[in-house]
Design an enzyme around this catalytic site. Sequence first.
Site, PDB file in Angstrom:
ATOM      1  N   HIS A   1      21.584  25.492  20.299  1.00  0.00           N
ATOM      2  CA  HIS A   1      20.928  25.561  18.834  1.00  0.00           C
ATOM      3  C   HIS A   1      19.648  24.774  19.197  1.00  0.00           C
ATOM      4  O   HIS A   1      19.403  23.467  19.808  1.00  0.00           O
ATOM      5  CB  HIS A   1      21.811  24.663  18.127  1.00  0.00           C
ATOM      6  CG  HIS A   1      21.116  24.392  16.673  1.00  0.00           C
ATOM      7  ND1 HIS A   1      21.158  25.406  15.754  1.00  0.00           N
ATOM      8  CD2 HIS A   1      20.471  23.734  16.182  1.00  0.00           C
ATOM      9  CE1 HIS A   1      20.263  25.086  14.749  1.00  0.00           C
ATOM     10  NE2 HIS A   1      19.901  23.673  15.073  1.00  0.00           N
TER      11      HIS A   1
ATOM     12  N   ASP B   1      27.921  22.802   3.497  1.00  0.00           N
ATOM     13  CA  ASP B   1      26.614  22.521   4.050  1.00  0.00           C
ATOM     14  C   ASP B   1      25.516  23.404   3.488  1.00  0.00           C
ATOM     15  O   ASP B   1      24.416  22.931   3.210  1.00  0.00           O
ATOM     16  CB  ASP B   1      26.405  22.725   5.628  1.00  0.00           C
ATOM     17  CG  ASP B   1      25.125  22.479   6.243  1.00  0.00           C
ATOM     18  OD1 ASP B   1      24.714  21.355   6.221  1.00  0.00           O
ATOM     19  OD2 ASP B   1      24.511  23.447   6.445  1.00  0.00           O
TER      20      ASP B   1
ATOM     21  N   ARG C   1      19.138  19.390  -0.415  1.00  0.00           N
ATOM     22  CA  ARG C   1      18.384  18.072   0.227  1.00  0.00           C
ATOM     23  C   ARG C   1      17.053  18.643   0.445  1.00  0.00           C
ATOM     24  O   ARG C   1      15.993  17.873   0.356  1.00  0.00           O
ATOM     25  CB  ARG C   1      18.926  18.060   1.545  1.00  0.00           C
ATOM     26  CG  ARG C   1      20.306  17.164   1.824  1.00  0.00           C
ATOM     27  CD  ARG C   1      21.084  17.421   2.970  1.00  0.00           C
ATOM     28  NE  ARG C   1      20.278  16.855   3.936  1.00  0.00           N
ATOM     29  CZ  ARG C   1      20.095  17.438   5.310  1.00  0.00           C
ATOM     30  NH1 ARG C   1      21.022  18.539   5.508  1.00  0.00           N
ATOM     31  NH2 ARG C   1      19.339  17.202   6.183  1.00  0.00           N
TER      32      ARG C   1
ATOM     33  N   SER D   1      24.929  18.348   9.447  1.00  0.00           N
ATOM     34  CA  SER D   1      24.843  19.811   9.129  1.00  0.00           C
ATOM     35  C   SER D   1      24.658  20.941  10.239  1.00  0.00           C
ATOM     36  O   SER D   1      25.176  21.741   9.990  1.00  0.00           O
ATOM     37  CB  SER D   1      23.296  19.614   8.080  1.00  0.00           C
ATOM     38  OG  SER D   1      22.709  20.981   8.092  1.00  0.00           O
TER      39      SER D   1
ATOM     40  N   LYS E   1      27.896  23.381  11.238  1.00  0.00           N
ATOM     41  CA  LYS E   1      28.197  25.055  11.546  1.00  0.00           C
ATOM     42  C   LYS E   1      28.320  25.379  13.015  1.00  0.00           C
ATOM     43  O   LYS E   1      28.956  26.407  13.372  1.00  0.00           O
ATOM     44  CB  LYS E   1      26.691  25.552  11.148  1.00  0.00           C
ATOM     45  CG  LYS E   1      26.619  25.149   9.594  1.00  0.00           C
ATOM     46  CD  LYS E   1      25.128  25.716   9.183  1.00  0.00           C
ATOM     47  CE  LYS E   1      24.109  24.454   9.550  1.00  0.00           C
ATOM     48  NZ  LYS E   1      22.855  24.340   8.824  1.00  0.00           N
TER      49      LYS E   1
HETATM   50  N1  URA Z   1      18.748  22.582  10.256  1.00  0.00           N
HETATM   51  C1  URA Z   1      20.120  22.464   9.746  1.00  0.00           C
HETATM   52  O1  URA Z   1      20.684  23.298   9.892  1.00  0.00           O
HETATM   53  N2  URA Z   1      20.296  21.359   9.034  1.00  0.00           N
HETATM   54  C2  URA Z   1      19.359  20.216   8.776  1.00  0.00           C
HETATM   55  O2  URA Z   1      19.613  19.498   7.920  1.00  0.00           O
HETATM   56  C3  URA Z   1      18.036  20.395   9.300  1.00  0.00           C
HETATM   57  C4  URA Z   1      18.004  21.602  10.253  1.00  0.00           C
END
Ligand code: URA
Length: 429
Positions: free
Chosen positions: A85, A166, A173, A188, A192
């Site tokens: 990621h 999320d 947010r 966050s 995932k």
């Molecule tokens: N990417 C995400 O998935 N969440 C965040 O809070 C910031 C970047």
Amino acid sequence: MTALDAVSIITGKRDGEQLSDAQIDWVIDAFTRGSVGDEQMAALAMAILWRGMTRRETARWTAAMIASGRRMDFTDLARPTVDKHSTGGVGDKITLPLAPLVAACGAAVPQLSGRGLGHTGGTLDKLESIPGWRADLATARMREILSDPAIGAVVCAAGADLAPADKRLYALRDVTGTVESIPLIASSIMSKKIAEGTAALVLDVKVGSGAFMKSEASARELATAMVELGADSGVRTVALLTAMDTPLGRTAGNALEVAESVEVLAGGGPADVVELTLTLAREMVTAAGLDADPAVALADGRAMDHWRAMVRAQGGDPAAPLPRARHTETVRAERDGVLTRLDAMAVGIAVRRLGAGRMRQGEPVQFGAGVEIHAVQGDFVSAGQELLTMHTDTPEAFASASAALADGIDVDAAANQTERTLVLGRVQA
Ligand code: URA
């Protein structure tokens, strides 16, 4: 146990108290079901942004977000699973050559990706520029692709049932000034990735003007929080801190980046893209417990074979010509000297204005739009030399894109040529 209510949770955090496990479970569940409203969750997110969360609170918050939806399970696959990621940057197309390369080394790569966010490009938008390619896959099809030794990698959109808390919280947010909280970003991303069911994870935490984390210290703090969350959930996690002060490679924009990724898979491509792809691939192969050399799988064409198979498996035609924008305009150096700054954020804003990214949620993107980079930070350039070519279908965008770029380019007649350090650090549990 005292009754739980949103107002006392918000005021407690506002006043610097730690949230209990029961409070976290309750508030995430109530928010997912809609009985805690957006205004209350936004107030809590702001309190967390100011007061922070401990490691225990962040781990529990992440677990509650995972529990708000379905957790995928690939433990029955014959190959080890590993994913990567990136926290997002400009010209960051690394997933495209990396996923098939790591699959060619014997791993299964189940990557759930996103679309562009702000000035950063999204992997799904890039892949959708390939004629026929589709981001939506049923889990059964995902499993078939991952089990196929000739493919082994899948990059697709996360279903609505993957960490739905999320999804709602991130959108909230985004519009309430509460993105830049390290525990909220870490939970966050990791909710995932853990829900996606990967056994091992390599994080590419970007540092610099084009990244969410502008300083190495804040990037290290984010990386540490994510590595700890991975360890707490049994996902072997390692993070690299990598430079995002200037764009990665020579292109930024959807189809332009696909073309550059194919060059890398064919054994060419810009040195920084090749270096980062191989560095991350080595980390992923090690995290997956495999003994394979990614440089060999890249050089002998196996990574390219997996790329073609992976594109075909999702409906795409890897041999089809990629979309090209109808209009181009060049940006030239104004004087002789060293290109001391080609700022990632300025290029990211220009690329978005040219049509490669979105100004509003859900808008279509232009697949051919973007920027080609002819001189990179640290190069010597002469007055009048082409620095960049802008591509778009909407030529009225050239003026605002050029204005963004003008703020991000410095040529200094007195400076010396410099080399760039790409990998700035590594964080492991
Ligand atoms: N990417 C995400 O998935 N969440 C965040 O809070 C910031 C970047």
